[in-house]
Motif scaffolding. Structure first.
Motif, PDB file in Angstrom:
ATOM      1  N   HIS A  56       6.612   9.278   0.409  1.00  0.00           N
ATOM      2  CA  HIS A  56       7.442   8.919   1.564  1.00  0.00           C
ATOM      3  C   HIS A  56       8.432   7.794   1.219  1.00  0.00           C
ATOM      4  CE1 HIS A  56       7.724  10.480   5.505  1.00  0.00           C
ATOM      5  NE2 HIS A  56       6.915   9.682   6.163  1.00  0.00           N
ATOM      6  N   MET A  60      -4.026  19.471   1.530  1.00  0.00           N
ATOM      7  CA  MET A  60      -4.329  18.281   2.327  1.00  0.00           C
ATOM      8  C   MET A  60      -3.370  18.219   3.509  1.00  0.00           C
ATOM      9  SD  MET A  60      -2.735  15.052   0.141  1.00  0.00           S
ATOM     10  CE  MET A  60      -3.309  15.486  -1.474  1.00  0.00           C
ATOM     11  N   PRO A  61      -3.707  17.450   4.536  1.00  0.00           N
ATOM     12  CA  PRO A  61      -2.795  17.292   5.670  1.00  0.00           C
ATOM     13  C   PRO A  61      -1.477  16.652   5.218  1.00  0.00           C
ATOM     14  CG  PRO A  61      -4.981  16.461   6.225  1.00  0.00           C
ATOM     15  CD  PRO A  61      -4.983  16.743   4.751  1.00  0.00           C
ATOM     16  N   GLU A  80       0.807  -1.219   0.000  1.00  0.00           N
ATOM     17  CA  GLU A  80       0.000   0.000   0.000  1.00  0.00           C
ATOM     18  C   GLU A  80       0.845   1.275   0.000  1.00  0.00           C
ATOM     19  OE1 GLU A  80      -0.097  -1.309   4.424  1.00  0.00           O
ATOM     20  OE2 GLU A  80       0.260  -2.218   2.481  1.00  0.00           O
ATOM     21  N   TYR A  81       2.130   1.169   0.341  1.00  0.00           N
ATOM     22  CA  TYR A  81       2.995   2.352   0.394  1.00  0.00           C
ATOM     23  C   TYR A  81       3.928   2.464  -0.812  1.00  0.00           C
ATOM     24  CZ  TYR A  81       1.317   2.461   5.166  1.00  0.00           C
ATOM     25  OH  TYR A  81       0.507   2.495   6.277  1.00  0.00           O
ATOM     26  N   ARG A  83       0.377  14.445   6.577  1.00  0.00           N
ATOM     27  CA  ARG A  83       0.402  12.988   6.736  1.00  0.00           C
ATOM     28  C   ARG A  83      -0.208  12.292   5.520  1.00  0.00           C
ATOM     29  NH1 ARG A  83      -2.028   8.496   7.964  1.00  0.00           N
ATOM     30  NH2 ARG A  83      -1.277   7.048   9.532  1.00  0.00           N
ATOM     31  N   ASP A  84      -1.320  12.814   5.031  1.00  0.00           N
ATOM     32  CA  ASP A  84      -1.965  12.236   3.847  1.00  0.00           C
ATOM     33  C   ASP A  84      -1.109  12.469   2.599  1.00  0.00           C
ATOM     34  OD1 ASP A  84      -4.071  11.484   5.482  1.00  0.00           O
ATOM     35  OD2 ASP A  84      -5.326  13.191   4.914  1.00  0.00           O
ATOM     36  N   TYR A  85      -0.508  13.643   2.527  1.00  0.00           N
ATOM     37  CA  TYR A  85       0.294  14.009   1.356  1.00  0.00           C
ATOM     38  C   TYR A  85       1.507  13.082   1.194  1.00  0.00           C
ATOM     39  CZ  TYR A  85       3.100  16.918  -1.785  1.00  0.00           C
ATOM     40  OH  TYR A  85       3.861  17.384  -2.826  1.00  0.00           O
ATOM     41  N   LEU A 139       1.921  10.165   2.158  1.00  0.00           N
ATOM     42  CA  LEU A 139       1.498   8.794   1.864  1.00  0.00           C
ATOM     43  C   LEU A 139       0.716   8.696   0.550  1.00  0.00           C
ATOM     44  CD1 LEU A 139       0.499   7.609   5.444  1.00  0.00           C
ATOM     45  CD2 LEU A 139       2.648   7.216   4.211  1.00  0.00           C
ATOM     46  N   SER A 140       0.693   9.803  -0.206  1.00  0.00           N
ATOM     47  CA  SER A 140       0.015   9.799  -1.505  1.00  0.00           C
ATOM     48  C   SER A 140       1.028   9.526  -2.617  1.00  0.00           C
ATOM     49  CB  SER A 140      -0.676  11.149  -1.752  1.00  0.00           C
ATOM     50  OG  SER A 140       0.279  12.173  -1.980  1.00  0.00           O
ATOM     51  N   ARG A 141       0.506   9.157  -3.771  1.00  0.00           N
ATOM     52  CA  ARG A 141       1.348   8.933  -4.938  1.00  0.00           C
ATOM     53  C   ARG A 141       1.614  10.273  -5.621  1.00  0.00           C
ATOM     54  NH1 ARG A 141       0.031   4.181  -3.722  1.00  0.00           N
ATOM     55  NH2 ARG A 141       0.296   2.219  -4.733  1.00  0.00           N
ATOM     56  N   THR A 201       4.707   5.785  -3.088  1.00  0.00           N
ATOM     57  CA  THR A 201       4.254   6.994  -2.410  1.00  0.00           C
ATOM     58  C   THR A 201       5.437   7.944  -2.238  1.00  0.00           C
ATOM     59  OG1 THR A 201       4.639   6.085  -0.197  1.00  0.00           O
ATOM     60  CG2 THR A 201       2.434   5.764  -1.153  1.00  0.00           C
TER      61      THR A 201
END
Length: 189
Positions: free
Chosen positions: A19, A140-141, A13-14, A143-145, A147-149, A17
């Motif tokens: 990160h 966006m927050p 899932e990561y 944390r969400d950013y 972990l986004s693609r 991304t």
């Protein structure tokens, strides 16, 4: 011997991304130099090989990002890696997407993975290569950013950044940190 660590989060899932850009650099280095990164030691996937006549260990911690030091510090101790021979590659929110900064040492700059490494090593005196992923601002927050693609229009830029990061690591191994810093930091200004 040199230890080159790319930071990221384990798990499908990561993958891809923001990160996990450090993992991506390790993957490309391994592919280019035919190093198999598949052994598990001290909570990290590792592979041993040769890059530019230097013996290297490529590593991807399998802890989550915020616990990276729990994998990196034991590897440093087990393989008796001098801290100047440790390179940590990671994402940086404060740099524009695709920008790179190599440093001889420094603080964590708010990056929890690097903070964990510094805490577990008891030192911040190790080289690092930061790869810019940009900041989301109010979109966006954070944390969400992280972990986004990457957005479609960033993919080519990030591919170029990964290639430049690999070249920077190779130059560091061949000619030292000063020469590598000058080349890498200048190329993305």
């Amino acid at each position: 011997m040199y230890l080159i660590v790319g930071l990221g989060n384990p798990g499908k899932e990561y993958e891809e991304t923001r990160h996990n850009i450090g993992f991506r650099v390790i993957y490309e280095l391994a592919k280019k130099h035919r190093i198999e990164v598949s052994g598990l030691k001290y909570r990290a996937l590792i592979g041993k090989g040769i890059i530019n006549d230097k013996e290297v260990i490529l590593a991807q911690p399998q802890t989550f990002m915020n616990l990276s030091g729990e994998a990196v510090a034991p590897l440093v101790r087990y393989f008796k890696i001098p801290l100047e021979n440790l390179m940590v590659i990671y994402d940086d929110l404060d740099l524009e997407p695709g920008k790179l900064r190599m440093r001889r040492l420094g603080g964590h700059g708010g990056h929890n993975g690097v903070r964990s490494i510094i805490d577990c090593l008891g030192s911040k005196e190790f080289p690092r290569l930061r790869i810019g992923i940009g900041h989301p601002g109010d979109l966006m927050p954070v944390r969400d950013y992280v972990l986004s693609r990457f957005f479609e229009d960033e993919l080519k830029l990030m591919e170029e950044a990964v290639n430049l990061a690999c070249q920077g690591i190779e130059l560091w191994l061949e000619q030292g940190i000063e020469r590598a810093m000058n080349q890498v930091n200048r190329k993305t200004d």
